[in-house]
Design a protein around this motif. Structure first.
Motif, short mmCIF file in Angstrom:
data_model
loop_
_atom_site.label_atom_id
_atom_site.label_comp_id
_atom_site.label_asym_id
_atom_site.label_seq_id
_atom_site.Cartn_x
_atom_site.Cartn_y
_atom_site.Cartn_z
N PHE A 89 -32.25 -30.61 -93.02
CA PHE A 89 -30.85 -30.58 -92.61
C PHE A 89 -29.93 -30.08 -93.73
CE2 PHE A 89 -32.45 -33.63 -89.37
CZ PHE A 89 -32.10 -32.87 -88.25
N VAL A 90 -30.31 -30.39 -94.98
CA VAL A 90 -29.55 -29.85 -96.11
C VAL A 90 -29.70 -28.33 -96.14
CG1 VAL A 90 -29.42 -29.72 -98.63
CG2 VAL A 90 -29.66 -31.94 -97.51
N LEU A 91 -30.92 -27.85 -95.90
CA LEU A 91 -31.17 -26.41 -95.89
C LEU A 91 -30.40 -25.74 -94.76
CD1 LEU A 91 -32.71 -24.15 -97.24
CD2 LEU A 91 -34.66 -24.63 -95.79
N LEU A 92 -30.31 -26.40 -93.60
CA LEU A 92 -29.51 -25.89 -92.49
C LEU A 92 -28.06 -25.73 -92.92
CD1 LEU A 92 -28.72 -25.28 -89.55
CD2 LEU A 92 -28.76 -27.73 -89.10
N ALA A 93 -27.52 -26.73 -93.61
CA ALA A 93 -26.14 -26.68 -94.07
C ALA A 93 -25.93 -25.54 -95.08
CB ALA A 93 -25.75 -28.02 -94.70
N ILE A 94 -26.90 -25.37 -95.99
CA ILE A 94 -26.80 -24.31 -97.00
C ILE A 94 -26.81 -22.94 -96.34
CG2 ILE A 94 -28.02 -23.17 -98.90
CD1 ILE A 94 -28.95 -25.95 -99.80
N GLN A 95 -27.75 -22.73 -95.40
CA GLN A 95 -27.84 -21.45 -94.70
C GLN A 95 -26.55 -21.13 -93.97
OE1 GLN A 95 -31.63 -21.64 -92.42
NE2 GLN A 95 -31.74 -19.47 -92.91
N THR A 96 -26.04 -22.10 -93.24
CA THR A 96 -24.81 -21.91 -92.47
C THR A 96 -23.65 -21.59 -93.41
OG1 THR A 96 -25.62 -23.48 -90.81
CG2 THR A 96 -23.28 -22.92 -90.75
N ALA A 97 -23.57 -22.33 -94.52
CA ALA A 97 -22.48 -22.13 -95.47
C ALA A 97 -22.53 -20.72 -96.08
CB ALA A 97 -22.55 -23.18 -96.58
#
Length: 230
Positions: free
Chosen positions: A98-106
């Protein structure tokens, strides 16, 4: 707190130069399969066959690897296939995903792109599972640990393995485009792959259990298919 699991470190001390050489041979086989995958995309094969190849090629690689692995009389636990710390492994994997999802989206938003999400198909999920399983077993479970037989330094080995892991994502684009160039992958994709590697690496080292890293990788693959940018 010691981040690296005691058993993980203990396993590393067992590996010799011959184990490191086997790891490099394994990497070469993965690269060959990536070039073959790229060649398939230049043929007249239909979409179904191409999608099926994304399942069959990892399956063949896994089958060949395990034949080689068992002929070498190695312990399956040494590549993280065990239930040690499995709960912590899964929790870390979910959190990392989920952290990686946030990083990608950001990263996309910072570039000024509009981000939306779609639902992957069942076939997509099957592809995600097999691809993640193959790459986690071969790169995190086997190649990285065995490279310690050649290079006595965890951070150096992890960085080298991150480059090897990144490199296997180039051949398909090189073959399809008919040219070899470093910017075949976007900056966001490169950063995402490297972050994925170090996240999976951290989960595995902390728990000596590969299942959390596998789960994290599946989430990453799913996110890649879900995100639509415009």
């Amino acid at each position: 707190m010691n981040w690296v699991n005691v058993q993980y470190k203990s396993n590393l001390r067992k590996y010799e130069k011959k184990d490191g050489m086997k790891a490099l041979v394994t990497y070469c086989l993965i690269m060959c399969s990536a070039f073959f995958q790229g060649w398939l995309y230049t043929t007249n094969a239909n979409v179904f066959v191409l999608n099926l190849s994304q399942i069959l090629i990892p399956l063949v690689l896994i089958a060949v690897f395990f034949c080689f692995f068992y002929c070498s009389k190695e312990n399956i636990r040494s590549i993280g296939i065990n239930s040690d710390n499995i709960k912590n492994s899964i929790v870390f994997g979910l959190a990392g995903g989920f952290v990686l999802l946030a990083i990608q989206t950001a990263l996309y938003i910072i570039q000024g792109k509009s981000v939306s999400f779609i639902n992957p198909t069942l076939l997509n999920w099957v592809i995600f599972l097999f691809a993640a399983f193959e790459e986690e077993i071969l790169f995190r479970g086997y190649i990285q640990t065995r490279l310690f037989g050649l290079i006595n330094g965890q951070w150096i080995v992890s960085i080298i393995n991150s480059v090897l892991f990144l490199s296997i994502h180039y051949p398909v684009r090189w073959i399809v485009s008919g040219a070899i160039f470093i910017n075949a992958l976007s900056t966001v994709y490169i950063v995402s792959l490297l972050v994925l590697h170090f996240f999976c690496d951290a989960v595995y080292k902390r728990t000596n259990c590969l299942w959390g890293a596998f789960l994290l990788h599946v989430i990453y693959n799913a996110v890649g298919a879900m995100i639509q940018i415009s």
